[in-house]
Design an enzyme around this catalytic site. Structure first.
Site, PDB file in Angstrom:
ATOM      1  N   ASN A  12       0.425  19.448  61.088  1.00 48.95           N
ATOM      2  CA  ASN A  12       0.296  19.475  59.629  1.00 48.95           C
ATOM      3  C   ASN A  12       1.696  19.654  59.055  1.00 48.95           C
ATOM      4  OD1 ASN A  12      -0.261  19.998  56.960  1.00 48.95           O
ATOM      5  ND2 ASN A  12      -1.275  21.971  57.316  1.00 48.95           N
ATOM      6  N   LYS A  14       2.644  19.557  56.057  1.00 50.32           N
ATOM      7  CA  LYS A  14       2.665  20.187  54.721  1.00 50.32           C
ATOM      8  C   LYS A  14       3.609  19.403  53.795  1.00 50.32           C
ATOM      9  CE  LYS A  14       1.234  24.462  56.827  1.00 50.32           C
ATOM     10  NZ  LYS A  14       1.199  25.908  56.816  1.00 50.32           N
ATOM     11  N   HIS A 103      -7.733  23.499  53.411  1.00 48.95           N
ATOM     12  CA  HIS A 103      -6.655  24.343  53.942  1.00 48.95           C
ATOM     13  C   HIS A 103      -6.486  25.559  53.033  1.00 48.95           C
ATOM     14  CE1 HIS A 103      -2.771  25.784  55.213  1.00 48.95           C
ATOM     15  NE2 HIS A 103      -2.942  25.090  56.315  1.00 48.95           N
ATOM     16  N   GLU A 105      -3.986  27.056  51.986  1.00 50.68           N
ATOM     17  CA  GLU A 105      -2.963  26.931  50.942  1.00 50.68           C
ATOM     18  C   GLU A 105      -3.530  26.212  49.718  1.00 50.68           C
ATOM     19  OE1 GLU A 105       0.050  25.211  53.452  1.00 50.68           O
ATOM     20  OE2 GLU A 105       0.318  27.152  54.434  1.00 50.68           O
ATOM     21  N   GLU A 175      -8.409  28.997  60.986  1.00 53.55           N
ATOM     22  CA  GLU A 175      -7.057  29.425  60.643  1.00 53.55           C
ATOM     23  C   GLU A 175      -7.104  30.764  59.908  1.00 53.55           C
ATOM     24  OE1 GLU A 175      -4.125  25.961  60.665  1.00 53.55           O
ATOM     25  OE2 GLU A 175      -4.915  26.128  58.643  1.00 53.55           O
ATOM     26  N   GLY A 181       1.960  30.694  59.045  1.00 55.23           N
ATOM     27  CA  GLY A 181       3.357  30.736  58.626  1.00 55.23           C
ATOM     28  C   GLY A 181       3.967  32.131  58.679  1.00 55.23           C
ATOM     29  N   SER A 221       0.605  29.815  63.220  1.00 56.00           N
ATOM     30  CA  SER A 221       1.810  30.200  63.968  1.00 56.00           C
ATOM     31  C   SER A 221       1.750  29.834  65.449  1.00 56.00           C
ATOM     32  CB  SER A 221       2.092  31.703  63.809  1.00 56.00           C
ATOM     33  OG  SER A 221       2.301  32.019  62.451  1.00 56.00           O
TER      34      SER A 221
HETATM   35  P1  PGA Z   1       1.751  27.403  60.835  1.00 54.03           P
HETATM   36  O1  PGA Z   1       0.732  26.598  59.908  1.00 54.03           O
HETATM   37  O2  PGA Z   1       1.637  26.843  62.220  1.00 54.03           O
HETATM   38  O3  PGA Z   1       3.099  27.159  60.222  1.00 54.03           O
HETATM   39  O4  PGA Z   1       1.332  28.839  60.786  1.00 54.03           O
HETATM   40  C1  PGA Z   1      -0.554  26.260  60.359  1.00 54.03           C
HETATM   41  C2  PGA Z   1      -1.325  25.593  59.247  1.00 54.03           C
HETATM   42  O5  PGA Z   1      -1.224  26.033  58.099  1.00 54.03           O
HETATM   43  O6  PGA Z   1      -2.060  24.618  59.474  1.00 54.03           O
END
Ligand code: PGA
Length: 259
Positions: A12, A14, A103, A105, A175, A181, A221
């Site tokens: 992903n 982003k 997601h 976010e 998640e 993150g 992460s």
């Molecule tokens: P990350 O993001 O690996 O940077 O924690 C995962 C995601 O949001 O899909």
């Protein structure tokens, strides 16, 4: 495990990589992926921002790369007066196979609700693509002992009332919001336990066949160091990778991690 489902490792991106950078990243991925066959039972998808999808599509198709094309979001209507939006229909025309939806976010920053996510899942399925439905609890929900309840609620909102065959073809990404993150990865036991809970909820909603077929990813992460143990967990069928997917070597190390 020999009887596990094909694991899907998804990058992903982003809001990273303009289309010049995206081309460079996909070329780096291509070189690494071509160097040796992918491990048996493993599939890869990459999810660039909308502005880079066409560029990545051309690179993937021209070079016949074993990488599926993905998107990060879509609108639930096919077309209309929705300024700034991109429809599932438009993505399907670019040969997108997997669309991330819900997601955290987007739930946090764009106010997406479980109802919005369900509508997007409808649209993604209607255009023959696979939704990657993100679910997960906040730290407060986890501390309050509410994590499993919240995750079941999200799964049910997206998948209730659908046939076993349809539900068996979707991907659910667990998640935990506190792990995205932040450098905090859920322990393998925590990830396995919640992925098993998701599979159980899928079984309750759509039957044993759907529960056996649905793929449940872990995300949050993920690194080359943590990937192998996560992929070895019986109910973890892949990984949704954010930060580490922007570095071709680290992402391919995750894709190739030994379960
Ligand atoms: P990350 O993001 O690996 O940077 O924690 C995962 C995601 O949001 O899909």
């Amino acid at each position: 495990m020999t009887d596990k489902r094909t694991a899907l490792v998804s990058g992903n991106w982003k809001m990273h990589e303009n289309h010049f950078e995206a081309l460079k990243l996909v070329q780096e991925l291509a070189a690494l992926v071509r160097a040796a066959a992918l491990p048996e039972g493993r599939e890869v998808s990459i999810h660039p921002p909308f502005t880079s999808i066409r560029t990545v599509q051309t690179a993937v198709e021209t070079d016949h790369l074993p990488i599926a094309l993905g998107a990060q979001n879509c609108h639930h209507e096919d077309r209309g007066a929705f300024t700034g939006e991109v429809s599932a229909e438009m993505l399907a025309k670019l040969n997108v196979a997997y669309v991330i939806t819900g997601h955290s976010e987007r739930r946090t920053h764009c106010g997406e609700t479980d109802v919005d996510v369900r509508r997007k899942v409808d649209a993604i399925l209607a255009h023959g693509m696979h939704p990657v439905i993100c679910v997960g609890e906040t730290l407060d929900e986890r501390v309050a002992g509410d994590a499993a309840h919240r995750v079941r609620e999200q799964v049910s909102a997206a998948l209730s009332g659908r046939s076993g065959e349809v539900v068996g073809g979707v991907v659910v990404a667990y998640e935990p919001i506190w792990a995205i993150g932040t450098g905090e990865t859920a322990s393998v036991d925590d990830a396995e336990q919640m992925c098993a809970t998701i599979r159980e909820e899928v079984g309750r909603l759509a039957g044993a066949g759907a529960a056996a077929a649905v793929r449940v990813q872990y995300g949050g992460s993920v690194t080359p160091e943590s990937a192998g143990a996560l992929l070895a967990a019986p109910n973890v069928d892949g990984l949704l990778v954010g930060g580490a997917s922007l570095d071709a070597e680290r992402f391919v190390a995750i894709v190739r991690a030994r379960a």
